[in-house]
Design a protein around this motif. Sequence first.
Motif, PDB file in Angstrom:
ATOM      1  N   GLU A  52       0.892  -1.346   0.114  1.00  0.00           N
ATOM      2  CA  GLU A  52       0.013  -0.037   0.038  1.00  0.00           C
ATOM      3  C   GLU A  52       0.740   1.258  -0.062  1.00  0.00           C
ATOM      4  O   GLU A  52       0.349   2.124  -0.589  1.00  0.00           O
ATOM      5  N   GLU A  53       2.053   1.217   0.521  1.00  0.00           N
ATOM      6  CA  GLU A  53       2.921   2.430   0.612  1.00  0.00           C
ATOM      7  C   GLU A  53       3.455   2.847  -0.721  1.00  0.00           C
ATOM      8  O   GLU A  53       3.503   4.040  -1.230  1.00  0.00           O
ATOM      9  N   GLU A  54       3.721   1.848  -1.389  1.00  0.00           N
ATOM     10  CA  GLU A  54       4.288   1.892  -2.748  1.00  0.00           C
ATOM     11  C   GLU A  54       3.150   1.787  -4.078  1.00  0.00           C
ATOM     12  O   GLU A  54       3.547   1.962  -5.275  1.00  0.00           O
ATOM     13  N   ASN A  55       2.084   1.539  -3.584  1.00  0.00           N
ATOM     14  CA  ASN A  55       0.962   1.581  -4.443  1.00  0.00           C
ATOM     15  C   ASN A  55       1.107   0.316  -5.396  1.00  0.00           C
ATOM     16  O   ASN A  55       0.873   0.480  -6.937  1.00  0.00           O
ATOM     17  N   ILE A  56       1.439  -0.751  -5.069  1.00  0.00           N
ATOM     18  CA  ILE A  56       1.891  -1.926  -5.813  1.00  0.00           C
ATOM     19  C   ILE A  56       0.707  -3.094  -5.460  1.00  0.00           C
ATOM     20  O   ILE A  56       0.554  -3.171  -4.452  1.00  0.00           O
ATOM     21  N   GLN A  57       0.345  -3.636  -6.742  1.00  0.00           N
ATOM     22  CA  GLN A  57      -0.529  -4.777  -6.585  1.00  0.00           C
ATOM     23  C   GLN A  57       0.098  -5.935  -7.516  1.00  0.00           C
ATOM     24  O   GLN A  57       0.364  -5.558  -8.731  1.00  0.00           O
ATOM     25  N   MET A  58      -0.084  -6.933  -7.166  1.00  0.00           N
ATOM     26  CA  MET A  58       0.537  -8.046  -8.112  1.00  0.00           C
ATOM     27  C   MET A  58      -0.329  -9.354  -8.064  1.00  0.00           C
ATOM     28  O   MET A  58      -0.800  -9.756  -6.869  1.00  0.00           O
ATOM     29  N   ILE A  59      -0.604  -9.965  -9.196  1.00  0.00           N
ATOM     30  CA  ILE A  59      -1.511 -11.150  -9.377  1.00  0.00           C
ATOM     31  C   ILE A  59      -0.794 -12.302 -10.050  1.00  0.00           C
ATOM     32  O   ILE A  59      -0.416 -11.660 -11.340  1.00  0.00           O
ATOM     33  N   TRP A  60      -0.525 -13.347  -9.536  1.00  0.00           N
ATOM     34  CA  TRP A  60       0.207 -14.463 -10.663  1.00  0.00           C
ATOM     35  C   TRP A  60      -0.895 -15.796 -10.510  1.00  0.00           C
ATOM     36  O   TRP A  60      -1.515 -15.965  -9.179  1.00  0.00           O
ATOM     37  N   CYS A  61      -0.829 -16.442 -11.744  1.00  0.00           N
ATOM     38  CA  CYS A  61      -1.464 -17.572 -11.681  1.00  0.00           C
ATOM     39  C   CYS A  61      -0.862 -18.506 -12.661  1.00  0.00           C
ATOM     40  O   CYS A  61      -0.661 -18.299 -13.709  1.00  0.00           O
ATOM     41  N   GLN A  62      -0.107 -19.710 -11.807  1.00  0.00           N
ATOM     42  CA  GLN A  62       0.979 -20.421 -12.485  1.00  0.00           C
ATOM     43  C   GLN A  62       0.506 -21.773 -12.463  1.00  0.00           C
ATOM     44  O   GLN A  62       0.367 -22.287 -11.591  1.00  0.00           O
ATOM     45  N   SER A  63       0.678 -22.380 -13.565  1.00  0.00           N
ATOM     46  CA  SER A  63       0.822 -24.102 -13.590  1.00  0.00           C
ATOM     47  C   SER A  63       1.804 -24.459 -14.301  1.00  0.00           C
ATOM     48  O   SER A  63       1.889 -24.318 -15.755  1.00  0.00           O
ATOM     49  N   PRO A  64       2.868 -24.937 -13.696  1.00  0.00           N
ATOM     50  CA  PRO A  64       4.131 -25.474 -14.505  1.00  0.00           C
ATOM     51  C   PRO A  64       3.691 -26.866 -14.879  1.00  0.00           C
ATOM     52  O   PRO A  64       3.049 -27.816 -14.226  1.00  0.00           O
ATOM     53  N   MET A  65       4.186 -27.254 -16.146  1.00  0.00           N
ATOM     54  CA  MET A  65       3.953 -28.516 -16.829  1.00  0.00           C
ATOM     55  C   MET A  65       5.203 -28.965 -17.333  1.00  0.00           C
ATOM     56  O   MET A  65       5.778 -28.768 -18.323  1.00  0.00           O
ATOM     57  N   PRO A  66       5.661 -29.833 -16.556  1.00  0.00           N
ATOM     58  CA  PRO A  66       7.181 -30.427 -16.651  1.00  0.00           C
ATOM     59  C   PRO A  66       6.992 -31.639 -17.668  1.00  0.00           C
ATOM     60  O   PRO A  66       5.890 -32.648 -17.337  1.00  0.00           O
ATOM     61  N   LYS A  67       7.683 -31.791 -18.673  1.00  0.00           N
ATOM     62  CA  LYS A  67       7.809 -33.038 -19.464  1.00  0.00           C
ATOM     63  C   LYS A  67       9.122 -33.383 -19.833  1.00  0.00           C
ATOM     64  O   LYS A  67      10.136 -32.735 -20.041  1.00  0.00           O
ATOM     65  N   PHE A  68       9.274 -34.862 -19.855  1.00  0.00           N
ATOM     66  CA  PHE A  68      10.739 -35.520 -19.899  1.00  0.00           C
ATOM     67  C   PHE A  68      10.978 -36.011 -21.514  1.00  0.00           C
ATOM     68  O   PHE A  68       9.901 -36.409 -22.213  1.00  0.00           O
ATOM     69  N   HIS A  69      12.130 -35.440 -22.013  1.00  0.00           N
ATOM     70  CA  HIS A  69      12.532 -35.631 -23.245  1.00  0.00           C
ATOM     71  C   HIS A  69      13.679 -36.220 -23.401  1.00  0.00           C
ATOM     72  O   HIS A  69      14.433 -36.108 -24.334  1.00  0.00           O
ATOM     73  N   GLY A  70      13.930 -37.124 -22.760  1.00  0.00           N
ATOM     74  CA  GLY A  70      15.001 -38.279 -22.999  1.00  0.00           C
ATOM     75  C   GLY A  70      16.571 -37.588 -22.091  1.00  0.00           C
ATOM     76  O   GLY A  70      16.851 -38.136 -21.222  1.00  0.00           O
ATOM     77  N   GLU A 116       7.294 -25.892 -19.185  1.00  0.00           N
ATOM     78  CA  GLU A 116       6.653 -24.683 -19.439  1.00  0.00           C
ATOM     79  C   GLU A 116       5.708 -24.064 -18.228  1.00  0.00           C
ATOM     80  O   GLU A 116       4.985 -24.940 -17.736  1.00  0.00           O
ATOM     81  N   VAL A 117       5.799 -22.866 -18.019  1.00  0.00           N
ATOM     82  CA  VAL A 117       4.990 -22.013 -16.951  1.00  0.00           C
ATOM     83  C   VAL A 117       3.755 -21.380 -17.577  1.00  0.00           C
ATOM     84  O   VAL A 117       3.926 -20.461 -17.866  1.00  0.00           O
ATOM     85  N   HIS A 118       2.483 -22.325 -17.565  1.00  0.00           N
ATOM     86  CA  HIS A 118       1.476 -21.552 -18.083  1.00  0.00           C
ATOM     87  C   HIS A 118       0.844 -20.479 -17.124  1.00  0.00           C
ATOM     88  O   HIS A 118       1.281 -20.905 -15.860  1.00  0.00           O
ATOM     89  N   GLY A 119      -0.104 -19.796 -17.598  1.00  0.00           N
ATOM     90  CA  GLY A 119      -0.644 -18.734 -16.789  1.00  0.00           C
ATOM     91  C   GLY A 119      -0.053 -17.276 -16.944  1.00  0.00           C
ATOM     92  O   GLY A 119       0.301 -17.088 -17.810  1.00  0.00           O
ATOM     93  N   LYS A 120      -0.637 -16.525 -15.794  1.00  0.00           N
ATOM     94  CA  LYS A 120      -0.474 -15.022 -16.192  1.00  0.00           C
ATOM     95  C   LYS A 120       0.328 -14.626 -14.953  1.00  0.00           C
ATOM     96  O   LYS A 120       0.320 -15.032 -13.946  1.00  0.00           O
ATOM     97  N   ARG A 121       0.950 -13.380 -15.008  1.00  0.00           N
ATOM     98  CA  ARG A 121       1.709 -12.473 -14.034  1.00  0.00           C
ATOM     99  C   ARG A 121       1.284 -11.155 -14.397  1.00  0.00           C
ATOM    100  O   ARG A 121       1.427 -10.647 -15.661  1.00  0.00           O
ATOM    101  N   GLU A 122       0.708 -10.422 -13.397  1.00  0.00           N
ATOM    102  CA  GLU A 122       0.411  -9.106 -13.623  1.00  0.00           C
ATOM    103  C   GLU A 122       0.940  -8.288 -12.508  1.00  0.00           C
ATOM    104  O   GLU A 122       0.443  -8.677 -11.158  1.00  0.00           O
ATOM    105  N   LEU A 123       1.394  -7.167 -12.826  1.00  0.00           N
ATOM    106  CA  LEU A 123       1.816  -5.911 -12.051  1.00  0.00           C
ATOM    107  C   LEU A 123       1.070  -4.755 -12.052  1.00  0.00           C
ATOM    108  O   LEU A 123       1.210  -4.432 -13.229  1.00  0.00           O
ATOM    109  N   LYS A 124       0.662  -4.431 -11.021  1.00  0.00           N
ATOM    110  CA  LYS A 124      -0.066  -3.225 -11.177  1.00  0.00           C
ATOM    111  C   LYS A 124       0.173  -1.801 -10.409  1.00  0.00           C
ATOM    112  O   LYS A 124       0.901  -2.239  -9.476  1.00  0.00           O
ATOM    113  N   ILE A 125       0.902  -0.878 -10.929  1.00  0.00           N
ATOM    114  CA  ILE A 125       0.959   0.457 -10.145  1.00  0.00           C
ATOM    115  C   ILE A 125      -0.210   1.224 -10.003  1.00  0.00           C
ATOM    116  O   ILE A 125      -0.610   1.759 -11.169  1.00  0.00           O
ATOM    117  N   VAL A 126      -0.690   1.312  -8.855  1.00  0.00           N
ATOM    118  CA  VAL A 126      -2.055   1.523  -8.695  1.00  0.00           C
ATOM    119  C   VAL A 126      -2.341   3.190  -9.056  1.00  0.00           C
ATOM    120  O   VAL A 126      -2.873   3.745  -9.545  1.00  0.00           O
TER     121      VAL A 126
END
Length: 382
Positions: A148-166, A172-182
Amino acid sequence: MQVTDTEAVLTAPLSLEGEESNSEYRTPNIIQRILSLLSSVRPGSDLTKLQLPPQFNIPKSQLQCYAESVYCFRSNMLSKCARADTPCERFIAVVAWSISTLRPLPFGVAPYNPVLGETHHVSRGSLNVLVEQVSHHPPVTALQATDEEENIQMIWCQSPMPKFHGTHIETEVHGKRELKIVNKSETYSINSPKLVIRFLPFPSVDWLGNVKIRCQETGLEAELDYRGYTFLPRPSVYRSIKGKIFLSSNIIYEIDGHWDRSVTVKDVSTGRTRSIYDAKEALSGMKPPIVKEPKGVWESESSVVWSEVSRAIVEKRWDKAREVKSCIEEKQREIARERKSKGEEEEDYAPKYFKVSHTKESGWDCLPNYKFVPPAPIIVED
């Protein structure tokens, strides 16, 4: 929320020294053991349900790793985003801060997979951070941070999807990251690079791929390319980053450097180059969180849920670590069976602090139930 009498176990954050400092947790003959563990896994397989023995774990949950990238720092890159005078300077500060959220990871070990409903709640000064595991399969983590002092808000929603390739694992990290300077009415959207763990021809852990950063109100955009080793070790390429900042499709800045060392930005119109990120200054000597108010720590807190496992790993009591970890994982399966017997699916689960949605078009999204994150009983001291 129920509080707990169990003592939280909080370990040092992942940092520039992380590869060396976390090597003490590694089991001997690590590459042979990893390949043995994956011997029955087919290339292309999803690894989200793979259960690792504790010898392959660092003593902390993935939730803590996500949150540490927000609240653990020596130089406060986040506050610079809000304090810069012009939209361009704020955008450059956001680019630099996004680079600072990447931390070197030790080869051969990984954090625990969070259990459903697990939380991590930490404060640093006026910055309050709350993370919740809102889905177990697939794994989805929601994060809210407010200052609140710096007027910052942040919302992340992340879904890591690891796959084996030999020869490597690619997450891959699916989802969103949002940073707000209010107070500036600016919202920045940021995606994540991929995490690639290579076994052959030599072991390495890299953040690779393209990252896009966009401020919808000012029209400023950045494209960053994270690079690493392929088959030949080239120190100039390892952990390098190149990028550009655009306004109305015109390149106005060029970005160059290494995310674990230093990054510069060049003003295309003047040719002037300046430093925007010094990894050593930002990330060296970081302090672990401490419990300030034990009675306020929730039962769902990561450092409580995994406390006995973490303590056993630190003390290298592997049989004890395996026993306690198996109990946690079996309890998770038992809860899932109980829900299923009642006709409930995992998607019916209601998180305590977020509303979560998913569509094929947009993927995972979350909204916090409360406008601000309250001060936490666990803090990081300046």
